[in-house]
Design an enzyme around this catalytic site. Structure first.
Site, mmCIF file in Angstrom:
data_model
loop_
_atom_site.group_PDB
_atom_site.id
_atom_site.type_symbol
_atom_site.label_atom_id
_atom_site.label_comp_id
_atom_site.label_asym_id
_atom_site.label_seq_id
_atom_site.Cartn_x
_atom_site.Cartn_y
_atom_site.Cartn_z
ATOM 1 N N TRP A 107 21.363 129.513 -44.719
ATOM 2 C CA TRP A 107 22.803 129.446 -44.769
ATOM 3 C C TRP A 107 23.406 129.607 -46.169
ATOM 4 O O TRP A 107 24.599 129.658 -46.471
ATOM 5 C CB TRP A 107 22.845 127.731 -44.371
ATOM 6 N N ASP A 177 26.591 121.930 -49.372
ATOM 7 C CA ASP A 177 26.755 122.047 -47.668
ATOM 8 C C ASP A 177 25.814 121.218 -47.343
ATOM 9 O O ASP A 177 24.415 121.298 -47.644
ATOM 10 C CB ASP A 177 26.444 123.606 -47.397
ATOM 11 N N LYS A 201 24.725 117.445 -36.560
ATOM 12 C CA LYS A 201 23.484 116.999 -36.779
ATOM 13 C C LYS A 201 23.352 115.398 -37.168
ATOM 14 O O LYS A 201 22.549 114.736 -36.186
ATOM 15 C CB LYS A 201 22.745 117.461 -38.098
#
Length: 366
Positions: A107, A177, A201
């Site tokens: 990511w 992030d 999440k």
């Protein structure tokens, strides 16, 4: 214990992931007639008083639980964390500046690639040569004092590593992030210029992206970009410039209420550490039967990644785990192996059950 009459599986999916059972039950009760309105929350106008209360309550709970200072805006956006990979450089990466990226996984790499489209990002550090099994030592990090920002990924879902402490970047805004570990522990928000996270999440269902941004950065943001991609557009309208994901924000608020009722982030953090320890202890005590991917000092409490001695044994493990009611233990498609994602909503009992299954599987397959 889990209510097995309702919960017939142990959900270790990496995302969308488990949601708290009390939250799901409350949503079920309110689904058709939301608090006397005669309509579902999904049918309410986002300009209505009933929804306005839901929206502002979710923001207030997030501010309180995360101890967000007053000089930060809280935004509810769409497009996932992946859209933030572009929005951040579009808003903040000026032609005369660079942006430093800490490369700890897939990511981070995706965010770096998007930044290339808008300016000049560079790698401050990378763990790629070690197959992203560790987190860089913050004492070794070097960046430019005139950088637009420094970007990191706080928890790496694919490789199972997590920053335990964050670098102090001084006057350079630190951008994080936090999609896979936001609200899993207390942090000092004031260390960051911008925090972003997909909700799916730890915060709620997919469809909502939370952005926490320092107000002075909004004043410096690029105005020569499309309206919907300006942070200022959403900050000035309380994230109501266009129709927000109303049901997702409602669920996010209820998840935050559930965290409050547990006792807050300190309690959640201890519980997450305990949950992960059950599984890591089996890995560490298996004499190599289970092979953990991440170095111990960099291990994630959210995503526990491991392999078995060979692929056939690994396939057998995953097949038997599925039959036993453990869902989502396959590793990411790009790396394979096994992964147990023990986010906030995964109960302690699920992690105990998995540790017992792993121990029994080892005994049966010596």
């Amino acid at each position: 214990m889990l209510k097995q009459s309702i919960r017939t599986v142990y959900n270790f999916n990496a995302g969308p992931s488990a949601l708290p059972l009390p939250v799901l039950e409350k949503a079920q009760q309110e689904l058709v007639n939301f608090r006397g309105t005669g309509m579902s929350i999904m049918e309410l106008s986002h300009r209505s008083k009933a929804y306005d209360e839901v929206h502002n309550d979710a923001i207030a709970r997030l501010r309180k639980l995360f101890s967000i200072p007053e000089n930060y805006e809280v935004l509810f956006l769409q497009g996932g964390a992946s859209l933030q990979f572009s929005m951040i450089p579009m808003n903040f990466l000026k032609p005369t500046q660079k942006a430093g990226y800490l490369m700890t996984g897939v990511w981070a790499e995706k965010a770096f690639d998007e930044a290339k489209l808008f300016g000049e990002p560079y790698e401050i550090a990378s763990t790629k040569e070690r197959n992203h099994n560790t987190i860089p030592n913050i004492k070794d990090l070097q960046y430019n004092e005139d950088d637009a920002y420094v970007h990191l990924t706080s928890n790496n879902t694919i490789y199972g590593t997590q920053w335990k402490e964050f670098p102090n970047t001084g006057n350079v805004p630190l951008v994080a992030d936090m999609s896979s570990d936001i609200m899993s522990k207390p942090i000092d928000v004031s260390k960051f210029g911008l925090i972003y996270a997909g909700a799916q999440k730890n915060l709620g269902p997919s469809g909502v992206t939370v952005v926490i941004i320092r107000k002075d950065l909004l004043e410096e943001a690029n105005s020569e970009i499309p309206t919907m991609l300006k942070y200022n557009t959403h900050a000035k309208s309380n994230s109501l410039y266009h129709t927000p994901p109303t049901f997702g924000i409602y669920m996010l608020g209820e998840v935050l209420r559930w965290i409050e009722e547990l006792g807050g982030l300190e309690v959640v953090a201890k519980q997450n550490e305990t949950k992960a320890k059950y599984i890591y202890d089996v890995i560490d005590g298996s004499n190599g039967f289970y092979i953990g991917h991440a170095e111990p000092a960099s291990r994630s409490y959210m995503n526990i990644t491991f392999r078995l001695a060979d692929e056939e044994l690994e396939k057998k493990f995953l097949a038997e785990a599925q039959e036993a009611g453990f869902v989502g233990l396959n590793g990411h498609r790009s790396v394979g192996g096994c992964r147990a994602s023990a986010y906030n909503s995964v109960p302690v009992e699920a992690c105990i059950a998995l540790s017992e299954f792993m121990t029994q599987f080892q005994e049966n397959n010596r």
